[in-house]
Scaffold this active site. Structure first.
Site: not given
Ligand code: DQA
Length: 142
Positions: A9-10, A17, A22, A71, A74, A77, A95, A97-98, A104, A108
Site C-alpha cells: 500500500p501507498n 509521497r 522515499y 515491500n 504498512a 507491521h 523483505e 524497505h526503502i 523511524r 515500524r
Molecule cells: C516502507 C516502510 C513502512 O513502514 C511504511 O509503512 C511504508 C514503506 C518502506 O519501504 O520504507 O509504506 O515499507
C-alpha cells in the site's frame, strides 16, 4: 530466472509521497533501470493497496518463480495473512524497505513477516531492491 517484485500500500505514490523519506523517483522509472541492469533476468512488477491481492500474488508466483522481493509497506507491521502466505510458498521471499524502519516510529520496528522471509534489507532507498536482486541471483552459490 524469474523474479517477482511486489509492492504494498501507498507505494504506487513513490516520487510524490513524502519525498524526504522515499525519494523523488517513481517506481515505474526505477523498475526500467533495474530491469536493464539485471538483464536477462525476467523481472515482474506488481503493486496493490489491497492485502488479499498481495496474498493472491504470493500464491500465484510462489510455486514457480525463483524469488520474490516484497515491500509490504504498512502491512509489514500488521498482516498475519501475508506472514502465512510467505510461509506457504517454496520461493524465497526477501523483505525490503526503502526507508530505515528502525530509525523511524516505534510501530515500524516490528515486522510480522521477517520470520518467514529469507532476509531483510532496509534503509538503502530504492537500492534496497537491487541488493535483494543480488542475493536472489547468487543464493545458489553460497
Ligand atoms: C516502507 C516502510 C513502512 O513502514 C511504511 O509503512 C511504508 C514503506 C518502506 O519501504 O520504507 O509504506 O515499507
Amino acid at each position: 530466472m524469474r523474479i517477482q517484485i511486489i509492492n504494498g500500500p501507498n507505494l504506487n505514490l513513490l516520487g510524490k509521497r513524502e519525498p524526504e523519506v522515499y525519494g523523488n523517483q517513481s517506481f515505474e522509472t526505477f523498475f526500467q533501470t533495474l530491469t536493464q541492469s539485471f538483464a536477462p533476468i525476467e523481472l515482474h512488477y506488481f503493486q496493490s493497496n489491497v492485502e488479499g491481492e498481495i496474498v493472491d500474488k504470493l500464491q500465484e508466483v510462489g510455486f514457480s518463480f525463483d524469488g520474490v522481493i516484497l515491500n509490504a509497506g504498512a502491512y509489514t507491521h500488521t498482516s498475519v495473512a501475508i506472514h502465512d502466505a510467505i510461509g506457504s510458498i517454496p520461493s524465497p521471499v526477501v523483505e525490503v524497505h526503502i526507508s530505515n524502519v528502525f530509525a523511524r516510529e516505534e510501530f515500524r520496528h516490528h515486522s510480522l513477516i521477517t520470520s518467514k522471509c529469507a532476509g531483510l534489507i532496509t534503509g538503502f532507498g530504492l537500492q534496497s531492491y537491487a541488493l535483494a536482486m543480488i542475493y536472489l541471483m547468487n543464493r545458489g552459490n553460497s
